[in-house]
Scaffold this active site. Structure first.
Site, PDB file in Angstrom:
ATOM      1  N   ASP A  38      -6.971 -22.289 -35.528  1.00  0.00           N
ATOM      2  CA  ASP A  38      -6.207 -22.043 -36.752  1.00  0.00           C
ATOM      3  C   ASP A  38      -5.977 -23.385 -37.433  1.00  0.00           C
ATOM      4  O   ASP A  38      -6.245 -24.448 -36.866  1.00  0.00           O
ATOM      5  CB  ASP A  38      -4.876 -21.350 -36.456  1.00  0.00           C
ATOM      6  CG  ASP A  38      -4.458 -20.404 -37.588  1.00  0.00           C
ATOM      7  OD1 ASP A  38      -4.494 -20.840 -38.758  1.00  0.00           O
ATOM      8  OD2 ASP A  38      -4.115 -19.244 -37.307  1.00  0.00           O
ATOM      9  N   SER A 142     -13.904  -5.460 -44.459  1.00  0.00           N
ATOM     10  CA  SER A 142     -12.721  -4.735 -44.927  1.00  0.00           C
ATOM     11  C   SER A 142     -13.134  -3.519 -45.731  1.00  0.00           C
ATOM     12  O   SER A 142     -14.202  -3.499 -46.364  1.00  0.00           O
ATOM     13  CB  SER A 142     -11.855  -5.653 -45.795  1.00  0.00           C
ATOM     14  OG  SER A 142     -10.818  -4.934 -46.432  1.00  0.00           O
ATOM     15  N   TYR A 155     -11.759 -10.813 -52.736  1.00  0.00           N
ATOM     16  CA  TYR A 155     -11.692 -10.425 -51.329  1.00  0.00           C
ATOM     17  C   TYR A 155     -12.770  -9.383 -51.005  1.00  0.00           C
ATOM     18  O   TYR A 155     -13.474  -9.492 -49.999  1.00  0.00           O
ATOM     19  CB  TYR A 155     -10.305  -9.867 -51.048  1.00  0.00           C
ATOM     20  CG  TYR A 155     -10.009  -9.492 -49.624  1.00  0.00           C
ATOM     21  CD1 TYR A 155      -9.751 -10.463 -48.661  1.00  0.00           C
ATOM     22  CD2 TYR A 155      -9.950  -8.151 -49.244  1.00  0.00           C
ATOM     23  CE1 TYR A 155      -9.455 -10.107 -47.352  1.00  0.00           C
ATOM     24  CE2 TYR A 155      -9.652  -7.787 -47.941  1.00  0.00           C
ATOM     25  CZ  TYR A 155      -9.413  -8.772 -46.996  1.00  0.00           C
ATOM     26  OH  TYR A 155      -9.114  -8.415 -45.706  1.00  0.00           O
ATOM     27  N   GLY A 156     -12.906  -8.378 -51.864  1.00  0.00           N
ATOM     28  CA  GLY A 156     -13.906  -7.343 -51.645  1.00  0.00           C
ATOM     29  C   GLY A 156     -15.320  -7.896 -51.660  1.00  0.00           C
ATOM     30  O   GLY A 156     -16.164  -7.503 -50.843  1.00  0.00           O
ATOM     31  N   LYS A 159     -15.881  -9.781 -48.403  1.00  0.00           N
ATOM     32  CA  LYS A 159     -15.957  -8.904 -47.239  1.00  0.00           C
ATOM     33  C   LYS A 159     -17.256  -8.112 -47.205  1.00  0.00           C
ATOM     34  O   LYS A 159     -17.813  -7.854 -46.134  1.00  0.00           O
ATOM     35  CB  LYS A 159     -14.753  -7.965 -47.215  1.00  0.00           C
ATOM     36  CG  LYS A 159     -13.440  -8.671 -46.901  1.00  0.00           C
ATOM     37  CD  LYS A 159     -13.520  -9.453 -45.594  1.00  0.00           C
ATOM     38  CE  LYS A 159     -12.167  -9.930 -45.120  1.00  0.00           C
ATOM     39  NZ  LYS A 159     -12.266 -10.735 -43.878  1.00  0.00           N
TER      40      LYS A 159
END
Length: 293
Positions: A38, A142, A155-156, A159
């Site tokens: 992380d 996603s 984001y889409g 993904k």
């Protein structure tokens, strides 16, 4: 601790909290030695938790977009444990806005972390896995990429790009026993807090998603699989192809497409091509054995 993954070495990115933390704990509980990656100090806390519970884990701080740091992580892991068997690409961020209000920086940043971060990590472990003729890689896709979601164009896009990456790497990796899959999770995390209602929060625990990992990283795992999981429910998503309609090359081909729109989209005999080449071959077969409508 269970023994299904005993002796395996796993890297989990974005593992300082949420899904990544749950993934790291799950893999350790199943016997894997885990690198908790992380950008913040929470990674060390998760590694300490695993070690306190009888597992074996180390923390490595660094962004998945930093090629030098990820190369260092891979080198240190191999030096310490001799191999890297499992890579879980989980790190991600959100910059949600409607496309009209989204800046290009917001778009690029999300692509950089989700897509390029996964590429950087996978590229760093690829030769290790090839040389040992063993690897299990899981990308985090996603439903926003598979089916769309308002306010998540960046984001889409990232993904769904990971699904395309999986499809090709699965083909390239299989000869070296590198199996590549996608996991589409639904869970309450710091990224989704505020997006889910109180009832959903009670059931959408990250641990319910992590349980699916075993099927994707064990010795007899599948490859080129998209698994959707949340709240204890598990489903598979497919990118399918209909048989289609041959419309030819004549001047009225455009009109034929419109006239046969329903049949073109008829899903009765849809199938999942093994590769893009198979889709092209379907078109060639139709061209040489046309059924003019």
């Amino acid at each position: 601790m269970s023994a299904e993954l005993k002796g395996r070495v796993a890297i989990v990115t974005g593992a300082g909290a949420g899904l990544g933390r749950a993934h790291a704990h799950f893999l350790a509980h199943r016997g894997a030695r885990v690198v908790v990656n992380d950008v913040g100090t929470a990674a060390q806390k998760v590694a300490d938790e695993i070690n306190a519970q009888g597992g074996e884990a180390i923390a490595f701080l660094g962004s998945v977009t930093d090629e030098a740091k990820i190369a260092e992580m891979v080198s240190l892991t191999v030096e310490r444990w001799g191999s890297i068997d499992i890579l879980i690409c989980n790190a991600g961020i959100l910059r949600d806005r409607s496309f009209a209000k989204m800046t290009l920086d917001d778009f690029k940043t999300v692509l950089e972390v989700h897509l390029m971060g996964s590429v950087v990590c996978t590229k760093a472990v690829w030769d290790v896995m090839r040389k040992q003729n063993y690897g299990r890689i899981v990308f985090t896709t996603s439903s926003s990429g598979l089916y769309g979601n308002f306010g998540q164009a960046n984001y889409g896009a990232a993904k769904m790009a990971l699904v395309g990456l999986m499809q090709t790497l699965a083909l390239e990796g299989v000869k070296n026993n590198i199996l590549v899959n996608c996991l589409a999770p639904t869970a309450l995390t710091s990224m989704t807090d505020g997006l889910l209602g109180p009832q959903a929060k009670r059931v959408l625990k990250p641990e319910a998603v992590s349980a699916v990992l075993l099927s994707l990283v064990r010795n007899d795992a599948p490859t080129k699989t998209i698994i959707c999981a949340g709240g204890g429910n598990v489903a598979r998503a497919y990118i399918t192809l209909t048989p289609g309609v041959y419309v030819g090359h004549s001047e009225d081909a455009a009109d034929r497409v419109i006239a046969n729109w329903a049949e073109i989209g008829d899903r009765e005999n849809q199938f999942v091509p093994e590769s893009g080449l198979e889709q092209s071959q379907q078109e060639l077969i139709a061209a040489f054995r046309p059924r003019i409508v």
